[in-house]
Enzyme design. Sequence first.
Site, PDB file in Angstrom:
ATOM      1  N   GLU A 246       0.843  -1.190   0.000  1.00  0.00           N
ATOM      2  CA  GLU A 246       0.000   0.000   0.000  1.00  0.00           C
ATOM      3  C   GLU A 246       0.880   1.243   0.000  1.00  0.00           C
ATOM      4  OE1 GLU A 246      -3.439   0.169  -0.307  1.00  0.00           O
ATOM      5  OE2 GLU A 246      -2.500   2.052  -0.803  1.00  0.00           O
TER       6      GLU A 246
ATOM      7  N   LYS B 286       8.352  -1.468  -1.790  1.00  0.00           N
ATOM      8  CA  LYS B 286       7.655  -0.738  -0.734  1.00  0.00           C
ATOM      9  C   LYS B 286       8.653  -0.138   0.264  1.00  0.00           C
ATOM     10  CE  LYS B 286       4.585   0.403   2.406  1.00  0.00           C
ATOM     11  NZ  LYS B 286       3.514   1.343   2.317  1.00  0.00           N
TER      12      LYS B 286
ATOM     13  N   CYS C  32       5.253   4.323   9.181  1.00  0.00           N
ATOM     14  CA  CYS C  32       5.998   3.620   8.134  1.00  0.00           C
ATOM     15  C   CYS C  32       7.478   3.953   8.021  1.00  0.00           C
ATOM     16  CB  CYS C  32       5.353   3.886   6.777  1.00  0.00           C
ATOM     17  SG  CYS C  32       3.826   2.976   6.585  1.00  0.00           S
TER      18      CYS C  32
HETATM   19  C1  UDX Z   1       4.119   7.355   4.047  1.00  0.00           C
HETATM   20  C2  UDX Z   1       4.281   7.292   2.521  1.00  0.00           C
HETATM   21  O1  UDX Z   1       4.167   8.627   1.989  1.00  0.00           O
HETATM   22  C3  UDX Z   1       3.225   6.374   1.917  1.00  0.00           C
HETATM   23  O2  UDX Z   1       3.441   6.242   0.516  1.00  0.00           O
HETATM   24  C4  UDX Z   1       3.315   5.004   2.584  1.00  0.00           C
HETATM   25  O3  UDX Z   1       2.299   4.149   2.094  1.00  0.00           O
HETATM   26  C5  UDX Z   1       3.187   5.137   4.086  1.00  0.00           C
HETATM   27  O4  UDX Z   1       4.178   6.030   4.590  1.00  0.00           O
HETATM   28  P1  UDX Z   1       2.488   8.623   5.726  1.00  0.00           P
HETATM   29  O5  UDX Z   1       3.465   8.192   6.778  1.00  0.00           O
HETATM   30  O6  UDX Z   1       1.048   8.368   5.945  1.00  0.00           O
HETATM   31  O7  UDX Z   1       2.853   7.945   4.324  1.00  0.00           O
HETATM   32  O8  UDX Z   1       2.634  10.215   5.496  1.00  0.00           O
HETATM   33  P2  UDX Z   1       3.668  11.136   4.708  1.00  0.00           P
HETATM   34  O9  UDX Z   1       2.901  12.183   4.010  1.00  0.00           O
HETATM   35  O10 UDX Z   1       4.620  10.370   3.901  1.00  0.00           O
HETATM   36  O11 UDX Z   1       4.455  11.875   5.904  1.00  0.00           O
HETATM   37  C6  UDX Z   1       5.343  11.176   6.762  1.00  0.00           C
HETATM   38  C7  UDX Z   1       6.028  12.158   7.701  1.00  0.00           C
HETATM   39  O12 UDX Z   1       6.945  12.991   6.995  1.00  0.00           O
HETATM   40  C8  UDX Z   1       5.067  13.121   8.408  1.00  0.00           C
HETATM   41  O13 UDX Z   1       5.467  13.276   9.754  1.00  0.00           O
HETATM   42  C9  UDX Z   1       5.225  14.403   7.641  1.00  0.00           C
HETATM   43  O14 UDX Z   1       4.916  15.542   8.398  1.00  0.00           O
HETATM   44  C10 UDX Z   1       6.700  14.356   7.287  1.00  0.00           C
HETATM   45  N1  UDX Z   1       7.052  15.151   6.099  1.00  0.00           N
HETATM   46  C11 UDX Z   1       6.532  14.837   4.880  1.00  0.00           C
HETATM   47  C12 UDX Z   1       7.970  16.210   6.225  1.00  0.00           C
HETATM   48  O15 UDX Z   1       8.461  16.510   7.324  1.00  0.00           O
HETATM   49  N2  UDX Z   1       8.308  16.912   5.102  1.00  0.00           N
HETATM   50  C13 UDX Z   1       7.811  16.613   3.864  1.00  0.00           C
HETATM   51  O16 UDX Z   1       8.185  17.294   2.891  1.00  0.00           O
HETATM   52  C14 UDX Z   1       6.884  15.542   3.748  1.00  0.00           C
END
Ligand code: UDX
Length: 455
Positions: A157, A216, A272
């Site tokens: 996913e 993944k 993740c």
């Molecule tokens: C992530 C992956 O994006 C997704 O493809 C996978 O299936 C699951 O893991 P998620 O953890 O739900 O998704 O959120 P994501 O938007 O990736 O953000 C993860 C963390 O990184 C958050 O704490 C977010 O605030 C942080 N982040 C994200 C940053 O600090 N800067 C960014 O530019 C992007």
Amino acid sequence: MKICCLGAGYVGGPTMAMIAHKCPHITVTVADINEARIAAWNSDELPVFEPGLDEIVMSSRGTNLFFTTDKVTAIREADVIFVSVGTPTKTYGAAAGRAADLKYVELCARDIAAHSDRSKIVVEKSTIPVRTAESLKAVLCANSSDSISFQVLSNPEFLAEGTAMEDLDDPDRVLIGGEETPEGKAAMETLAGVYATWISRDKIIQTNLWSSELSKLVANAFLAQRISSINSISALCEETGANVDEVASAIGKDSRIGSKFLKSSVGFGGSCFQKDLLNLVYLCEHFGLPEVAQYWRSVIGMNDWQKRRFSNRIINSLFNTVNGKRIAILGFAFKKDTNDTRESPAIYVGRDLLEEEASLAIYDPKVTSDQIYLDLGAKSEPNHEEKIEVCSDAYEAVEGAHALAILTEWDEFRDLDYRKIYDRMMKPAFIFDGRNIANRKELIDIGFNVYAIGR
Ligand code: UDX
Ligand code: ADP
């Protein structure tokens, strides 16, 4: 066709709701051992907050989407079974803190074998280390009669929380890995057919099992690496007078680099990134590649440093002591538009401040107070409970506070009345913007001492 999903969490629930919504001809049953969770999925207050999820669930629930604790019947009736249970990092025994704990996945395999009276397709949806499919297949085959067979597929996913419904509706790609046998190809085709109901065929990629499983981990490792890279530069910007958002914007214009995932922050969280990086590190060590392991471990190290650096900045700025001081924390979820707090930087910063004997006044629009108390060890750590107050809005949290820390980028924090906030705080009033969302100039004009990341 009947589909069953074991695990009604952040991944299983929304994914199955979307399949049921898009495929009225398929009956989808989501089974979980957690009775409270299933009761919530069957109520008006779903256990997962995701924009757009309520509508999608309500459109199919009771028609072709069901939530149940009766996994035996769900397994027996299904043609395709998704395994979407948690795979936390191991906390005990060999490789604790690095390898994924696969006990829940294995228990599912044993359940599936025990309750299947015909051949089925089993789909790994949980994030798992490479070659888990092999173990799944071994457990399935050893515990079922010779007359039935299982095809194990990997279908990782890629949805991100907060945008899960959009990601499911219009994904960049769907990845399906399977065995390179006629039966394996047929199983992949069956699953591809489900997704093809609403996703164009050119986005549905079929690979061998190991490529799919590894992709993944690698996708999440690359995304996390970008954040750690820009966060490392944020520290340099603070020393040199450069502005990290300007740097990110300038480099992101290069189409080879791209503009996404370059937002410097207090650190990444979520269920993740850290877990998958640790998995990757463990795999590399296991296969005798210590240099590769070390390379990816440093992505986590940089993230830990960034969180710690933020806490230290608060403590140092407040004249080297936060003892007895009220610190308002805005945002506890690991990112906006979710109620999930797993690995949220707010937990780390909150715990650092509690260790320094600060009092915390916390407000998050979606995270429950029970979750906040649990995450901060209110019951398990001495003196933590009386030092934590969970507030019902931002203005209540800042009342009498020495400092305000923004830890989640909720939209509503952009539009707060910061003049009103200033008036309610102790002076000098400090703002630590861990997401760079507030208007720095405006805050300075009001009279705040402002610390933003990378400026
Ligand atoms: C992530 C992956 O994006 C997704 O493809 C996978 O299936 C699951 O893991 P998620 O953890 O739900 O998704 O959120 P994501 O938007 O990736 O953000 C993860 C963390 O990184 C958050 O704490 C977010 O605030 C942080 N982040 C994200 C940053 O600090 N800067 C960014 O530019 C992007
Ligand atoms: P994710 O983010 O991967 O969806 P969650 O922790 O949110 O992870 O959800 C995993 C769900 O799987 C939990 O609700 C848990 O109760 C459920 N679960 C764990 N083991 C089993 C099992 N053997 N059968 C069914 N559900 C299970």
